[in-house]
Design an enzyme around this catalytic site. Structure first.
Site, PDB file in Angstrom:
ATOM      1  N   LYS A   1      -6.495  -4.995  -3.299  1.00 54.66           N
ATOM      2  CA  LYS A   1      -7.131  -5.692  -2.170  1.00 54.66           C
ATOM      3  C   LYS A   1      -8.174  -4.780  -1.520  1.00 54.66           C
ATOM      4  O   LYS A   1      -7.943  -3.590  -1.368  1.00 54.66           O
ATOM      5  CB  LYS A   1      -6.064  -6.141  -1.154  1.00 54.66           C
ATOM      6  CG  LYS A   1      -5.287  -5.012  -0.503  1.00 54.66           C
ATOM      7  CD  LYS A   1      -4.196  -5.572   0.384  1.00 54.66           C
ATOM      8  CE  LYS A   1      -3.396  -4.502   1.089  1.00 54.66           C
ATOM      9  NZ  LYS A   1      -4.116  -3.690   2.060  1.00 54.66           N
TER      10      LYS A   1
ATOM     11  N   ASP B   1       0.794  -1.246   0.000  1.00 46.51           N
ATOM     12  CA  ASP B   1       0.000   0.000   0.000  1.00 46.51           C
ATOM     13  C   ASP B   1       0.822   1.290   0.000  1.00 46.51           C
ATOM     14  O   ASP B   1       0.450   2.263   0.682  1.00 46.51           O
ATOM     15  CB  ASP B   1      -0.979  -0.001   1.193  1.00 46.51           C
ATOM     16  CG  ASP B   1      -1.932  -1.177   1.163  1.00 46.51           C
ATOM     17  OD1 ASP B   1      -1.844  -2.010   0.235  1.00 46.51           O
ATOM     18  OD2 ASP B   1      -2.776  -1.284   2.079  1.00 46.51           O
TER      19      ASP B   1
ATOM     20  N   CYS C   1      -2.112  -2.579   7.745  1.00 48.85           N
ATOM     21  CA  CYS C   1      -2.035  -3.519   6.608  1.00 48.85           C
ATOM     22  C   CYS C   1      -0.782  -4.389   6.623  1.00 48.85           C
ATOM     23  O   CYS C   1      -0.825  -5.545   6.188  1.00 48.85           O
ATOM     24  CB  CYS C   1      -2.178  -2.749   5.302  1.00 48.85           C
ATOM     25  SG  CYS C   1      -3.845  -2.070   5.145  1.00 48.85           S
TER      26      CYS C   1
END
Ligand code: TIU
Length: 220
Positions: free
Chosen positions: A128, A26, A161
């Site tokens: 995702k 990310d 995450c």
């Protein structure tokens, strides 16, 4: 096959390049640049964007060594049909319009990876919907097809995450090395606590090390 040993906590992390993937979690403009999701949540993004050069160095070396590189992006369909009601309520404004486009929506400028770490054509970009990279993605098939056993994990945010992905990977039998200076949280305490949670109890979720230890293992 050459095996490398990284000085890590709680003990040496051993791997070879063929069975190891570099995961970059990310590293999206929304989390790292002003005007994105991270800032919308009330955070100072200087804490997260300072790791970009560290991740860049590891990425360059991983490319040189031929590792499988996997970039993940957290985000949703433009119609938001894949956003759970709980995340819509407590997710910090997903889909709202910000200076870099709609927050965490696929196809928007802010949702994409920062300029400094843009993926090459042969690298995997994994979209995702959740925090963990295994949830509702084909990551497990990709890793199995490429015979990957170990993950070198970088990205943001450490306690959200990154940790979720490491925990998911651990339950699936993957060995994870988290690179401490290639991960960041908006609050440094969340980052430090996460490192301890990963490597405690003999490596309950995996290993942690500064990226220079990986780079020096590769250079030997
Ligand atoms: N909120 C926060 O710290 N992080 C996220 O929502 N996603 C990721 O960690 N990528």
């Amino acid at each position: 096959m050459t095996s490398y040993k990284v000085n890590a906590k709680p003990y040496e992390f051993e791997f070879n390049n063929d069975s190891t993937a570099l995961m970059i979690i990310d590293m999206q403009r929304d989390f790292l640049y002003p005007g994105g999701f991270g800032e919308k949540l009330g955070n100072d993004v200087s804490a997260t964007n300072k790791i970009i050069p560290n991740v860049q160095r590891v990425l360059e070396e991983a490319r040189e060594k031929g590792l499988l590189v996997i970039h993940t992006r957290e985000g949703h369909r433009p119609d938001l049909t894949d956003v759970p009601v709980s995340k819509a309520k407590r997710g910090g404004g997903i889909g709202e319009v910000g200076p870099m486009g709609r927050i965490l929506v696929r196809g928007e400028y802010g949702h994409d990876i920062v300029d400094e770490l843009q993926p090459k054509e042969n690298e995997v970009v994994l979209d995702k919907p959740g925090k963990g990279a295994f949830y509702q993605t084909d990551l497990e098939s990709i890793l199995r097809n490429r015979n990957i056993k170990n993950l070198i994990v970088t990205g943001v945010t450490t306690h959200v995450c990154v940790q979720t992905t490491i925990r998911e990977a651990n339950d699936r039998g993957y060995e994870c090395l988290m690179l401490e200076d290639c991960c960041a949280a908006f609050d440094p305490k969340d980052h430090e606590d996460s490192i301890r949670m990963i490597n405690q109890q003999g490596g309950i979720f995996g290993w942690t090390a500064p990226s220079e230890n990986l780079l020096s293992a590769w250079s030997k």
